[in-house]
Design an enzyme around this catalytic site. Structure first.
Site, PDB file in Angstrom:
ATOM      1  N   LYS A   1       0.613  -1.110  -0.175  1.00 48.03           N
ATOM      2  CA  LYS A   1       0.299  -0.468   0.197  1.00 48.03           C
ATOM      3  C   LYS A   1       0.555   1.481   0.298  1.00 48.03           C
ATOM      4  O   LYS A   1       0.808   2.523  -0.708  1.00 48.03           O
ATOM      5  CB  LYS A   1      -0.783  -0.011   1.667  1.00 48.03           C
ATOM      6  CG  LYS A   1      -1.504   1.111   1.564  1.00 48.03           C
ATOM      7  CD  LYS A   1      -2.766   1.514   2.854  1.00 48.03           C
ATOM      8  CE  LYS A   1      -3.945   2.618   2.918  1.00 48.03           C
ATOM      9  NZ  LYS A   1      -4.434   2.644   4.690  1.00 48.03           N
TER      10      LYS A   1
ATOM     11  N   HIS B   1      -4.313 -33.273 -28.200  1.00 51.02           N
ATOM     12  CA  HIS B   1      -4.676 -32.414 -27.839  1.00 51.02           C
ATOM     13  C   HIS B   1      -6.250 -32.419 -26.851  1.00 51.02           C
ATOM     14  O   HIS B   1      -7.214 -32.372 -27.655  1.00 51.02           O
ATOM     15  CB  HIS B   1      -5.185 -31.690 -29.628  1.00 51.02           C
ATOM     16  CG  HIS B   1      -4.056 -32.252 -30.252  1.00 51.02           C
ATOM     17  ND1 HIS B   1      -3.426 -30.863 -30.078  1.00 51.02           N
ATOM     18  CD2 HIS B   1      -4.340 -32.430 -31.659  1.00 51.02           C
ATOM     19  CE1 HIS B   1      -2.606 -30.880 -31.310  1.00 51.02           C
ATOM     20  NE2 HIS B   1      -3.028 -31.299 -32.265  1.00 51.02           N
TER      21      HIS B   1
END
Length: 519
Positions: free
Chosen positions: A148, A283
């Site tokens: 932050k 595949h």
């Protein structure tokens, strides 16, 4: 804006790779604050550091649960250097500015995997305690606070970035730019996000969140195609050890996932019991699979199912690769081989080609949820678990013992084919398959044609369908090809047409009540 690092807070679980960091900090004359085991590690290198207790005036309490949760620590991280009130209060309360935070997180994900593995022998209560004790509190809080306030300080939240930190400190003499601090902060927030999601999913398995775009990042050579960028987020080392070969690509990983999910349907094989299973994935579809008494026999039968499609495939088995199997496998080109292990002489054979990727499967991950990004959101669903929910004999005769085994095997294979899908099996060997078709009868035609291409005799074979038969054309065509038994989930308004055909021709038909669509 360039910022000079004068002080650093280091508190990490993993010490590997930390030594070059603290030595560079010492060279630059940077004051180091630390805690517990990290402090002992740094001092063991002969490098002085200040204990965090010197700031907080409190010792580590509650068995180490509370060490850094104190205004003297968080004030030094969150204090804004360009806000006079902040700097005045820090001076009043003797809070030093902290310019660098090096903090990682307790290994919650690794501990969870350990507690859920088959090797864990403790009770459920012991597992729960072990897991929850690895929920980090101070670590995420410090990381978020530092990220932050990246305008003023640098945060490093993973050991993977230690080398980059050392390089940055050395090249810039301990100074950092805002762009650099912001980039490290962005990664820190990703790490904490991933950590929190994993914990949330542990407590809320029914509403588990996807882990996309968080955690460890691995940039791939490219995506599905060379013009697409590819990145993997996650820790592959939790799943397997890579023993040899080039880096895994995007397409490799997709096929490896399909292979691991498939082999997870079968128990591990060893020479003293069980059945060996070998499969070839292309595949994401199964193009060859068989179950036999040995790994070598399973490989031979799996390859025979479609030796053409096996070229360039991903191979997976549920046992340990021996030399004779390795020699047989080496006769074809393949991308990846996944096994439970490898004998030393087998590795010698397989490593003869430098690009072959050899993976040892450490655990069979059982995903609770599946996610997919679509449109402007994410689809989330439970994983497709199980083989069948019922075994309803609905044909013209009962299935034989061998047919039951083949049907159960074929149904699992079909589950791992893209819809519409058909699998033809005989003696636990895939003889032909049809997948990704827009009609079920076309999937069957493709499967029959594939079996014929390699001269398989379909008389006495069985057929599995991933979804119901909308008409009786599939049982008719299957019967004409020699199929003796069928398995399908049922649920069509015309189920009776297929049932009546099987009854009339004395064919076995099992209805499972469990569909296995795979889009």
């Amino acid at each position: 804006m360039q910022k000079k690092i004068s002080s650093a807070l280091i508190s990490v679980f993993y010490k590997d790779g930390l030594e070059p960091v603290v030595k560079e900090l010492q060279r630059l004359g940077i004051t180091i604050y630390s805690t517990g085991g990290t402090q002992k590690f740094i001092e063991g290198l002969g490098i002085p550091c200040m204990p965090v207790e010197s700031l907080t005036t409190y010792p580590s309490i509650l068995g180490g649960r509370v060490k850094t949760l104190h205004p003297a620590v968080f004030g030094g991280i969150l204090g804004r250097r360009d806000v006079p009130q902040d700097t005045a209060e820090m001076k009043e309360y003797k809070i030093p500015e902290i310019d660098l935070v090096v903090v990682d997180l307790y290994p919650f994900e690794e501990t969870l995997a350990q507690a859920e593995s088959s090797s864990f022998t403790g009770t459920a209560e012991e597992a729960e305690k072990m897991i929850t004790e690895k929920i980090d509190i101070g670590g995420p809080s410090m990381i978020r606070a530092a990220a932050k306030n990246c305008k003023d300080l640098l945060v490093v939240a993973a050991k993977d970035d230690y080398a980059a930190l050392v390089q940055l400190l050395s090249a810039q003499n301990g100074e950092t730019s805002f762009e650099q601090r912001r980039a490290f902060a962005a990664k820190a927030f990703e790490i904490v996000m991933h950590y929190d999601i994993v914990i949330s999913n542990y407590f809320n398995p029914a509403t588990a969140l996807p882990l996309n775009h968080s955690g460890q990042q691995q940039v791939l050579r490219y995506g599905e195609n060379p013009h697409q960028q590819g990145v993997f987020y996650g820790n592959l080392s939790n799943v397997f050890d890579k023993l040899h070969g080039k880096e895994l690509s995007y397409n490799n990983l997709v096929d490896v996932d399909a292979a691991v999910q498939l082999i997870g349907e079968f128990p591990s094989f060893n020479e003293t019991g069980g059945k060996a299973v070998f499969a070839v994935i292309k595949h994401t579809n199964v193009c060859g699979i068989a179950s036999r008494g040995t790994i070598k026999e399973a490989w031979d039968a799996a390859l025979a199912g479609d030796p053409e499609s096996a070229f360039g495939g991903v191979l997976v088995c549920n046992g340990k690769i021996d030399k004779s199997t390795a020699e047989a496998i080496s006769e074809i080109f393949f991308e990846v081989l996944i096994a439970d292990g490898y004998y030393a002489d087998a590795l010698g054979v397989l490593q003869s080609k430098k690009n072959r990727i050899l993976l040892t499967l450490k655990q069979r991950p059982v995903a609770m949820r599946q996610s997919k990004t679509i449109l402007n959101g994410v689809l989330l669903q439970e994983n497709d678990k199980g083989n069948y929910s019922e075994w309803k004999e609905a044909g013209g005769r009962e299935t034989t013992v061998e047919e039951k085994e083949d049907l159960a095997f074929a149904n699992i294979v079909c589950k791992h084919l893209k819809s519409n899908a058909i699998a033809l099996v005989k003696h636990k060997q895939l003889l032909g398959k049809g997948c990704g078709q827009t009609s079920r009868i076309d999937a069957l035609r493709q499967a029959v044609e594939k079996a014929g291409q390699f001269k398989f005799d379909l008389n006495g074979a069985v057929l599995a369908s991933d979804a119901f038969f909308p008409f009786n054309d599939c049982v008719k065509l299957g019967h004409e090809a020699g199929i003796s038994a069928f398995i399908q989930p049922g649920g069509s308004i015309r189920d009776k047409d297929s049932i009546e055909y099987c009854v009339r021709h004395k064919l076995a038909l099992v209805i499972t009540g469990l569909r296995h669509f795979r889009h």
